[in-house]
Structure formats: C-alpha cells, structure tokens
Scaffold this motif. Structure first.
Motif, PDB file in Angstrom:
ATOM      1  N   LEU A  95       3.939  -3.524  -9.184  1.00 29.61           N
ATOM      2  CA  LEU A  95       3.916  -4.988  -9.170  1.00 29.61           C
ATOM      3  C   LEU A  95       4.191  -5.515  -7.761  1.00 29.61           C
ATOM      4  CD1 LEU A  95       3.898  -7.721 -10.690  1.00 29.61           C
ATOM      5  CD2 LEU A  95       6.330  -7.390 -11.126  1.00 29.61           C
ATOM      6  N   LEU A 155       3.885  -3.950  -4.896  1.00 32.29           N
ATOM      7  CA  LEU A 155       2.810  -3.576  -3.979  1.00 32.29           C
ATOM      8  C   LEU A 155       1.560  -4.433  -4.182  1.00 32.29           C
ATOM      9  CD1 LEU A 155       2.768   0.305  -3.705  1.00 32.29           C
ATOM     10  CD2 LEU A 155       2.867  -1.335  -1.817  1.00 32.29           C
ATOM     11  N   LEU A 156       1.239  -4.687  -5.436  1.00 35.31           N
ATOM     12  CA  LEU A 156       0.048  -5.508  -5.705  1.00 35.31           C
ATOM     13  C   LEU A 156       0.228  -6.889  -5.083  1.00 35.31           C
ATOM     14  CD1 LEU A 156      -0.679  -4.465  -9.422  1.00 35.31           C
ATOM     15  CD2 LEU A 156      -2.169  -4.048  -7.452  1.00 35.31           C
ATOM     16  N   ASN A 157       1.415  -7.439  -5.214  1.00 34.46           N
ATOM     17  CA  ASN A 157       1.638  -8.758  -4.627  1.00 34.46           C
ATOM     18  C   ASN A 157       1.677  -8.707  -3.095  1.00 34.46           C
ATOM     19  OD1 ASN A 157       1.578 -10.685  -6.716  1.00 34.46           O
ATOM     20  ND2 ASN A 157       3.566  -9.972  -7.484  1.00 34.46           N
ATOM     21  N   ASP A 158       2.190  -7.611  -2.553  1.00 32.90           N
ATOM     22  CA  ASP A 158       2.081  -7.426  -1.095  1.00 32.90           C
ATOM     23  C   ASP A 158       0.615  -7.456  -0.672  1.00 32.90           C
ATOM     24  OD1 ASP A 158       4.743  -7.194  -0.574  1.00 32.90           O
ATOM     25  OD2 ASP A 158       4.745  -5.008  -0.311  1.00 32.90           O
ATOM     26  N   ARG A 159      -0.149  -6.680  -1.407  1.00 32.73           N
ATOM     27  CA  ARG A 159      -1.577  -6.602  -1.089  1.00 32.73           C
ATOM     28  C   ARG A 159      -2.236  -7.979  -1.148  1.00 32.73           C
ATOM     29  NH1 ARG A 159      -6.526  -5.907  -1.827  1.00 32.73           N
ATOM     30  NH2 ARG A 159      -7.634  -4.101  -0.977  1.00 32.73           N
ATOM     31  N   ALA A 160      -1.882  -8.738  -2.172  1.00 33.75           N
ATOM     32  CA  ALA A 160      -2.455 -10.077  -2.324  1.00 33.75           C
ATOM     33  C   ALA A 160      -2.106 -10.950  -1.121  1.00 33.75           C
ATOM     34  CB  ALA A 160      -1.939 -10.719  -3.615  1.00 33.75           C
ATOM     35  N   ARG A 161      -0.888 -10.823  -0.647  1.00 35.20           N
ATOM     36  CA  ARG A 161      -0.458 -11.625   0.507  1.00 35.20           C
ATOM     37  C   ARG A 161      -1.274 -11.273   1.757  1.00 35.20           C
ATOM     38  NH1 ARG A 161       4.537 -12.110  -1.664  1.00 35.20           N
ATOM     39  NH2 ARG A 161       4.839  -9.876  -1.388  1.00 35.20           N
ATOM     40  N   ILE A 162      -1.386  -9.998   2.023  1.00 35.64           N
ATOM     41  CA  ILE A 162      -2.161  -9.564   3.197  1.00 35.64           C
ATOM     42  C   ILE A 162      -3.612 -10.035   3.067  1.00 35.64           C
ATOM     43  CG2 ILE A 162      -2.945  -7.570   4.538  1.00 35.64           C
ATOM     44  CD1 ILE A 162      -0.495  -6.044   3.313  1.00 35.64           C
ATOM     45  N   ILE A 172      -8.656  -4.478  -8.480  1.00 32.73           N
ATOM     46  CA  ILE A 172      -7.639  -5.004  -7.559  1.00 32.73           C
ATOM     47  C   ILE A 172      -8.299  -5.816  -6.439  1.00 32.73           C
ATOM     48  CG2 ILE A 172      -5.892  -4.310  -5.840  1.00 32.73           C
ATOM     49  CD1 ILE A 172      -5.282  -1.883  -7.754  1.00 32.73           C
ATOM     50  N   PHE A 173      -9.409  -5.296  -5.898  1.00 32.24           N
ATOM     51  CA  PHE A 173     -10.124  -6.024  -4.842  1.00 32.24           C
ATOM     52  C   PHE A 173     -10.588  -7.384  -5.358  1.00 32.24           C
ATOM     53  CE2 PHE A 173     -11.854  -1.883  -2.711  1.00 32.24           C
ATOM     54  CZ  PHE A 173     -10.552  -1.535  -2.371  1.00 32.24           C
ATOM     55  N   SER A 188      -7.772  -9.738  -5.610  1.00 31.58           N
ATOM     56  CA  SER A 188      -7.311 -10.181  -4.290  1.00 31.58           C
ATOM     57  C   SER A 188      -8.258 -11.227  -3.728  1.00 31.58           C
ATOM     58  CB  SER A 188      -7.247  -8.989  -3.328  1.00 31.58           C
ATOM     59  OG  SER A 188      -6.403  -8.000  -3.850  1.00 31.58           O
ATOM     60  N   PHE A 207      -0.067 -13.222  -6.817  1.00 37.94           N
ATOM     61  CA  PHE A 207      -0.905 -13.053  -8.013  1.00 37.94           C
ATOM     62  C   PHE A 207      -0.320 -13.865  -9.161  1.00 37.94           C
ATOM     63  CE2 PHE A 207      -2.747  -8.785  -6.594  1.00 37.94           C
ATOM     64  CZ  PHE A 207      -4.018  -9.313  -6.451  1.00 37.94           C
ATOM     65  N   LEU A 217      -4.582  -6.799 -14.522  1.00 40.63           N
ATOM     66  CA  LEU A 217      -4.567  -5.557 -13.747  1.00 40.63           C
ATOM     67  C   LEU A 217      -3.761  -4.479 -14.476  1.00 40.63           C
ATOM     68  CD1 LEU A 217      -4.151  -6.884 -10.083  1.00 40.63           C
ATOM     69  CD2 LEU A 217      -6.192  -5.844 -11.105  1.00 40.63           C
TER      70      LEU A 217
END
Lengths: 358, 358, 358, 358
Positions: free
Chosen positions: A20, A22-29, A77-78, A81, B65, B73
C-alpha cells in the motif's frame, strides 16, 4: 494461541501494508512526472516507456508469479497511476452527472420545460405531407393539451426511390403550423449545412438514429443555437450514445435531450427491442433529459400504451409517438402511426395511469 | 546530464522493483497458506477474509490513490495470488490445447478419421422418414465416396404439433442402413436415458443446439461409450460452447467434436449467421475437431458451396449438410435440404476447389 | 360522366367479384376433399399434388402475370384453402388467449394468487447454501409481507467446476423453511426424473432459461402435479417461448407462468437486455401470468427499482429478484443479489410507487 | 374409375384454371389503368381506392373463407397487379446483377483492377501519423508486391477527445507517398464538402461503417469522380447495405466496391462477427466487387490469416488489413494492427494457400 496459519496471515498483512505504501509512493512520483511533462507540453501517456519498464521488470522477475501475471499487475498499476497524473486536468465528460449534478432543463415554447420532472409528450406525423395534414394533427394535439409536435421534413430512407421528404419547404410548413397553434416543433436535420435554416424555422433539431455517429453533423449541431434531440443509433451501445451527446456539448451546445428508440436484436415480433434499462442508466450517467420513442422501438400500435407507461415508470422525461390523420394513406411508415382517435385513447390511457403527472 | 525528469524516472524504477519483490513475497506467503488450508481440507478462496483485508487497507490509505483504486489494485493482486495457490492443482480445462497439445482424432467406421487434417463430409436427411428414403440417400453418399451419414430420429421441434421424429425406431433404421452401406451414423439424442440405446445403434451421438446447455444430457453423454458431436447453441458464446464440451470430457468421454451451426443475429437474409471466426478460435483454444454445418448456419442452398469452401479454408475438420431424396415433400426443413443431384454438384464443387484434400 | 378510368375501374370491380366467388368455390371444394381424406386417414397436406397443380397452371399461363407471380399467388391460395380444410379440427394453441379468454390464475400457499391482477413478489437467494442462510432470508421476506421465496438447489452452471448446488438436499431445506415461515417455494428442476421429488418438496417448478427448449424436461413438467414457472431462453423469440409453454400445457399441466429474464444482445452495460415489450405481448397472446426477473435481465442492482416499476407499469403479474444475507460471500452470482436492507429499500420503493397495488 | 376424390380434384382443377384466367384479366385491366394514370401524372398506387375495394369485397363475402383470409388474398393480388403496372418503368436497382450481369471492374493505378477475378490486398495504417510512418509501410507493401494502401486522415471516433486524424494534411501526405511508391490510396471521407479535395489527392473514397446510412455523404460520393469503397454498417442488414450502394450509383457514380467488416452481435471473443455469408450473397445480388476487412471484423491478429483465407474461398475480390510500423505506439486501434514482419507472414501465408491467385 498463534497457529502457523495465523502467523502466515500476519506476514501477509504486513506485506499488504508495505505494498500500500509503495503504491502510493509510486502514484506520487508518477504525478510529479505528469506535472513536468505538462510544462513541456508532452503527452503523459508514453507507451514506449511503459513497454521498457515492463520488459525490465520481467527480466528481473524470479517468481513465484509468472511473467504474464507480473505484466498484468503492473499494467493495472500503470493505468491507475496515469489516472492520478491526469486527475486534476482530466476532462470528465461534459454530459456526466459527476460533472453537473442537477438535471439539465430545456425550456420550449410557452411553459413547456423538458427535464424538470414533469414528462412531455411529443407527437406528430412521420413525414410532413401537406399543410392540411399538419393542421389536422396540430389541432388535435392542441385540443389534447400537448405542446410539442414532431414532423419529418428530411427523411433518411433506406432506398433512394422512397419519398425523401419535402425538405426546406417542409420546415417552413412546420414553422407556420407551430406558430399558428403555439406548438414547439421538432424535426430531423440531416446535412451540416442546414443548421442555420433549422434555427430559423423549428424549435428542436432532431439527429436521427442513422446519423448518431455522423460526427460532422454532431459538430454542426453543437454549433447550432437551438436544442437538439439525439436519437440512439440502431445498434449503438449506451457508451457510444453518451459520447455522441458529448460531441454536441463539446462543440458548444448544452441543450441536448436523449431519446431511446429501440435497438436491433434477433427478436422479430417487434420492429426493434425497446431497451427500457437505458432510461435509468442514462439518467444516472448523464444530467440530460431522456425520452422514449414508442413508435420506432416497438413498431406496434397495440403495445404503445403499456410501453409508454413502462418508460414513464422507469423515469423517462417524455414520450414520442407518431400520429397521422390517415395512417393508411401516409407516405411513410403507415403501420405504426396512430390516427387521431387512437392517439386520444393512448393519451387518455397515459393520463389515467397517473404516471404522467408524477 | 540528469534532468529532473530522469531523476523522477529513476525513483519510479526503484519503486517498481520494490513492488516486484513484495508482490513475489506475497505470492510465496499466499502459496504457503494454501498448502496449510489444503491439509485442513478448507477451501482456499475465503471471500470474508479478503473483504476484511480490503477494509483494513482502505482504512489505512492516505492517498494519492483513492480508495476505489486501492481496492481495485488489491483485488487484482488477491486474484493473482489465488492463482498461485491453486496453480499446481488447478484444473486447466480438459478441452484446452494447453492441456493437450496434439489434435484429438476420432476414428469412425472403415478408414474414416475425424481431426487428422483430412476433412470429412457428413450428409443426410434432416429427419428419418422411411427405409426407402434412407437407402436412397445412403446409396448416393456411398457412390460419392462419402462415409458418414446423419439423420434425425429424435427431432426437437419448436411446436409440440410438429413431427417429432420416429424415435427409437428411427435409430434402428439408421443402424440397418449404416450396416448395409458401411456408413458411420450420426443422430441426435435428446433424453439422458437414451445414451445406452444410442451406443447400440449409432456411431456418433449428436447433442443439438437447443440442448448445448442441457447439462444433464451433457453429463449422460460424458458417460456414453461412443463419440459425441456437440452443436453450438443458438446464441452461445465460444466460452460457453467450450465449457459445454468440458462437461462431456469431465464426465469421462474424450471423443468430442464441435460443430459451428450459425448464431442468432439481427440479420434476416440468412437463417442464422455463420460465425466463421469460431473455426480458427476453437481450433486454437481446444484440441477437438471442429466442423461446420452449412445447412443450419445459412439456411440457403444457393450459398452452401462458397460457405463450405470458406469453412475448409478457415481450417474446419468437416462439413455437415442436409440431403433428402425429395426436399419438397420432406417432413421437416424442406427449403434447406439438397436433393441428390444438388448434393452431387455441391460435392464435386468442393472436391474441385482443392480445399477438401489439404 | 364516365371517363375511361371509371370504365376500367368498373371492369376491375367486376373481376374482383368473380375472383371472390371463385375463391370461395375453391375453398368449398377443398374442404370437401379434406373430409374425404379425413375418412381415409390420409394427411390433408399433399405437397406433391400441389406441385403438380402449380406446374399445370404455369404451363397454361399466358400472362401478363409472369410465372413466378402466378406461383406465388396460387401458393397463397393453397395455403388459405388448407386453413379452411383444417379449421374445425385445428389445434389452436392451448396457451392462446383466443382459446381461453380469461386469465389463468394460479393459487399458491395462503392467500397468494398469481395472475389475478394483484402482482406478486418472488425473492430469495440464487443458490441454497445453508439453513441459516435460508432462514435469514425467509424471516426478512415474511417481515416484509412477501409470500413467495425462490432458491436454487440445482444450479445449471456454464463450467463443470462451478458450484452445482446442493441438489435434493437443497430441495428438502427449502421445504423445511417454506413450512416454517409459510412461504411458497420456487426452485429450478433440471432433470426429467426429478419432477416427483419436486412435487413433494416445493410449490412451483422453475424451468431455467438454458432449458427452455429442453423438450424432454418440458414434457416431464407437463406431467407434474404442481405449477411451473417457465423462463424465457437466452435468445428465444416470443414465438419460441410461447410454444415452449405449449409443450407443458399439451402434456397436461395448465398451471404455467411465464417469466421474461432479459435477452442476449450486443449491449454490454447490462447483463442482458430486458425486453419490456415482451410483457404486453405475452399478456395479449396468452392467458398465462407473466413475471419479470429484474436480476438476470439487468444484472445491476442500481437499476432494479426503475426496471421493476417499468415491468409493473407494462402489466407484469410479478417481479422476481435475488436476495442474499451476504452477497459478497455468496457461492454464485454475488454482484447481482441484494442484501436484506437493500431488498427492503427496493420493496418499499416499489410499494411507494403505487404500481404494486393496482 | 372415377372416385369421389377424383371428381373433387377435377372440379378443383377447373376452378384453378378459371382463377388463372381471371387473375390475368385483372392484371391486364390494372396495367391499362396504370397507363391512363401515367398520362395524367397521378401516382399508380392508390391506397384509399384499395381500401374501398377491400371493404366492398368483404361486405360481399359469403365464405367459407373468412374476411381476414379474403383481405389477405386480395392484398396479395393487388400487390402483384401493381407490379405489372410498374413493370416496364420500374427502376430495378442499378446495383442488381439482374440489371447488369457482368462484374463491375474498377481499374486503379498501374495494372491493378478490382473485380476481375484476381483478388487485391489493401493494407496500411489505421491513422496517418507521419510521413515516416507512411513511407515505412509503403516501402514494405511495395516490396511485397501489394499495390493498394489505406490510411485514415479523417478518423470518426467514438469520443471527441480521441485523436481525430490529420485531416486534409493527412490526405496530402497520402498523395505524396502514393505518388512516390506508385500505390493507389484509399482513405475515408466524412464530410460531403470534402469530395473535391479527395478526388485531387486520393484514388478511392472510403465511406466508413458509421456513415453507411449518412445519405448526404452517399449522395456526395455519388457525384465524386473517383471510385468509392463502401463499408457495411455496424448492424446493417444486407438489404440496407445494397440500398446504400444504390444511393451512390443513383447519384452518378458506378465505381463502387462493397466491404464486409463484421457485424455487431452478442459474441465478445471477436470485436465483431465476420458475416462470411455476406460475400457470396452480395456477389449474387450485385455486380459490384466485394472485399473483406479482416481487421475490424475480427479485431484479433491471431486469426487474420484463416479468416482472410475463408473470405477468398467464399469469393471475395480482396482483403483489407491494418499494418503499422509499431502498433504498440499507434495513435489508434493498437491491438489489431499487424507490424511489418507480421504482415509479411500473413501475406506469404495467404499467397501460399493458392487462394489469392485463383
């Protein structure tokens, strides 16, 4: 007591929470990348880069997930995002109720308003044939308290040898009768060049089923200064129907009504199949008024009344029906037009049901 | 040089790889949980626990997210993990080419083999009417070198007042003629109780289109000792068709042939719409022979030949067509049965095309 | 004054009347031939003789009508004459309103009557899972004043690996709960051999959509001693649906209800397309009660209420809907079952519309 | 010996012959009335008079035929008589093979001729994106010996937010590449005003599926000076398709090719359902070349080859397929475009089948 299963479940929970985060980190980036691209005027979706990232991940995958599962999960995931990237600027559809919560209401002549909770009745002949014909119908409508009349001046016909309508003369005749009897007039327009003359003669432009995805016509209707009644295509999905309406709003005209008119199925006991569930779905997805054409959806006078009742019970903002002084001699679609006494019966049946005055 | 975009991309890549590792960790734990459950005899899919996990994650979600994206997801991740849990024991479909790469071949009387790359022709009357009728057709087939005959003894008819077939007597007549002329016999069975008598009298049990999802009949056919020809349902998807075949294999009978017979669409110029793409798709997805019934798919003698050619070009393992000594007087489906000279023309047209002897 | 046109029209009128007299002469002779054949036990329709007559007429045709027109007109005349031949003995359909003008009414437990103008509600889980599940639903229905419960014991499923239902145990559980709460029970039967046990345990036999043309099952249902609820097939025409019901009446059971459950179309925003016009058409053509299954026709909880209202407004005798204490964990069809609070909302919305108590 | 049955049959035969004579008398009078009306410029079909005649006949009907049968038979007779009236002047469809027995052949650049028995291949990208993209494809086609290229400059898209094509610039780019590589160019035109620019830049105007019944566009295409490729509508019947082509011929352009591109059905394993029987039916009914678009009909690269073979075996005059240098990054329809090596495989598979050089 802590069983092995409990322990495994705890581990799973821990992993879930790391995922969870990491996914939100990814979304931020991803969102920040979007902002940079926006400044550069570069499109945010970059399929080649996605492909590279996927290839890289798969090259590093040591299982137990197999490569196709990894590919699938990362594509999801992509996609998610990207949704974040575009969220703020995303063009939600103009027709969407999420964009515009309250109902679009469309005022017509007199006190008639479409979409305000009180359904309307639209009636009239398939084709404009003569002033006498129009006057006979108009007088009957006026006597019944109906305020909107339809009539075809341009008739899109399967065969070039069938009667193609009176054209601009027909529009002028409609205007004259509309003025005389105080009725709002709906008539189909089929050529982008006729929007101007339509705005001068009639009150609502109809886009017919065969032209629902004639995008040049939709764009022209978007630039017209009067409301548009958009018919669902012969075999259009609701998604296509909604996007066709979007063309009109996107090109500037927000006065759009939708009309379900039956879809093409294998069933032959009716002309088309009235898709009643389209009514609540369109009301839910969009803020536009939704009507039901009982004539073209069923093609059978003997069930116009129960089907019109069903449409109103499902939430329709109006009913359209074809009425002709003498259907037997009509130049088109004779079998499915009501004569005037039949219309009066239909109309009083509908009024009597209580569904018309919700 | 390292632009801000490059830097963000590097961060993204790092997160991707952490996600990859975590996802595979999760898969491993999930797999171990599966093993524990298996020992306990507990079902692996536990929707209540999934729901709890989702609620927990959403309660802890701090964005960007939104909750519905997180839910989506994780549902994908759960599904994928479950796939790992069940992977080893998972019943991949028995009909699937992934399970069984080589073609299923079905030997019939004499040297006829279905599915070995050399297409077969199945011809015969819609209904069994008399020994004379059957003998006339059988003689014509034998003369043409055709080795498989069809004929309906049990006729599923829309109306209870239509001719329902000669039943078991019809099967016996078919057997007699099959023996006399050395032809393999295909006939439809409609009641689970008739599989025994079928195995004694005919060579291939046909399951008709209307019974494609009559699962009790499919189970009985699965226990039969002779091959089955399964017709696609009137409006069955390929997925449903494949699963209907799976019922037969699952219940013990691996000698199954599939036959495309047209699907129900809005088009009325043909009786049904021959779904030609079903042929390569079924050949690709399954290892079973795939035939095409040109009679029921088109209902028009005037296009049997080009449609049969198309079927063979698309990879079909055989063609089925109705032939009757005197279609005009046939007790059923008169308009779409070839008479014997018409069949001979059809057959020589097909042989002449070179498509029959690939 | 008599113009040339008037004169020609007079001639035409004269010829018309001669034709009228001759046609009726022909009908008389044809009828007498029928009587002779009937005595001889010979079928009245004699296609070979018709063919000879046609050939003879064409050989003598001197125009201006061309041969194909003459053939067409005489075929129509032959067909009409045959109608006269068979008129007295003709089996008009038993389901037809022409045969039996008043509505068929079907009494269930307590005071519930189907088809008497006051619509019924049928609710319950897709599959029977446990006594607790059934009791929870039954208590909720009873509290709401609903008197008919549905629940699947035999589940026809696309895949052999899906949960196939609890079978006869499920029927027994339904009986126990039906007795306990005073509810009438509807459950699907899929094998002809199970009609006996059905009559001992449940109140109404459901024939499912996939079995609508499983004629062996229809015949068995015709011999059953309890009412039958027949679902429309996935892609059945109304004509096929009516004839499927006819099988049941013809085999002795006149207690038949029809249920529209959506048809298969190209549209994907709903699970199927609710064919609302089927309701008035079936009410018009037959004397049987007509229900609407909002669950399977739409597959979307969010439009159950407007679609149920539409069904009632169109004249339906009842509504069927799936209700489960915990749809998320249901063994089948989770997404389209209401939970109990949702059902209560649905039910009060329907009661509040006034459509339920016509 | 003369049995009572024989005697009745003789009577019947006599009546038949009197009817034959009277029917032909009626046709003669009817024809003369037509000639008089023609001189007067009055329409020949007079529904009011027909109604009067029917009422008169029914008032005089003494049975045994009932009134509805009499009405039916006379309506058939009236219709047939009207056919005689109009026979000489009747506009048989211009597209009909009965009007024009030999195949229409359409010469393109170089030695390419469409409709002369030797099928053509039409390939190219969904959308025109860049000169580089076009040149890459054109070079590949030229190397393969393919002489006709397609590419979309105007893209009718479901959503107004999707890429709508490069428009007139796209046409100019196509012209440049067509000239450079000696390829004939096909591109879709969506606005009646663009026929002129089309004639100056491309070789064949495509009318897309969504515009098949955009009659204003068809009329404009009828006035264009270059050939037209007309796509079948998403859910058009063959009758509607044929009449759409008739609009183009009727407005002056006889250089029309038809293209089957799949129809909308319930099946979801393919994008549309390729209606293979349309090929022989259109070849039979019309004299126009008939092509098959394997891309839009199936939407699945994995079955392009067997479906193209089927189309050729069924008699198609050509195949259309989408080819893009890098489908993954294409601006539209990425999943169903072949890349160049895939196209070369497809093409050599087709050449190897022997079906391309009939």
């Amino acid at each position: 007591m802590n069983t092995p299963l409990d322990q495994l479940r705890n581990e799973l929970q821990e992993v879930n929470h790391k995922l969870l985060a990491l996914l939100n980190d990814r979304a931020r980036i991803s969102h920040e990348i979007g902002l940079v691209k926006e400044k550069q005027g570069v499109p945010k979706f970059d399929p080649i880069r996605e492909k590279e990232m996927l290839e890289h991940l798969i090259a590093n995958n040591q299982g137990p997930f197999d490569n196709s599962t990894i590919k699938h999960l990362f594509k999801e995931i992509f996609k998610a995002s990207l949704g974040v990237q575009e969220k703020e600027h995303k063009r939600t559809l103009l027709v969407s109720r999420k964009q515009h919560e309250s109902n679009t209401v469309i005022p017509l002549k007199g006190n008639t308003i479409v979409g305000n909770g009180s359904p309307i009745m639209v009636a009239g002949p398939c084709s404009v044939e003569s002033m006498e014909q129009l006057r006979t119908v108009a007088a009957a409508l006026k006597a019944a308290g109906v305020t909107v009349m339809r009539g075809g001046a341009f008739k899109p016909r399967t065969s070039p040898y069938d009667f193609q309508g009176l054209g601009i003369d027909g529009l002028r005749m409609l205007k004259e009768v509309g003025d005389e009897f105080g009725l709002s007039i709906i008539s189909e327009i089929v050529h982008p060049a006729h929007m101007e003359i339509a705005a001068e003669t009639i009150d609502v432009i109809q886009i017919g089923a065969r032209n629902m995805q004639n995008f040049e016509l939709l764009k022209a209707a978007g630039e017209a200064r009067i409301p548009v009644l958009l018919k669902r295509g012969l075999a259009a999905t609701l998604d296509e129907f909604i996007h066709a309406a979007e063309y009109i709003l996107y090109h500037g005209n927000s006065q759009v009504m939708l009309i379900e008119r039956g879809i093409r199925t294998y069933e032959t006991s009716t002309r088309n199949t009235l898709d009643i569930s389209a009514v609540p779905l369109l009301k839910q997805e969009t803020h536009l008024p939704v009507l039901v054409d009982v004539t073209h959806s069923t093609g059978r006078k003997d069930i116009f009344l129960p089907c019109a009742k069903a449409a109103l019970a499902a939430g329709a903002d109006g009913i359209m029906v074809e009425v002709h002084p003498d259907p037997q001699t009509a130049l088109s679609d004779a079998n499915q037009q009501l004569d005037i006494p039949q219309f009066n019966d239909f109309w009083s049946g509908l009024l009597g049901s209580g569904l018309f005055n919700r």
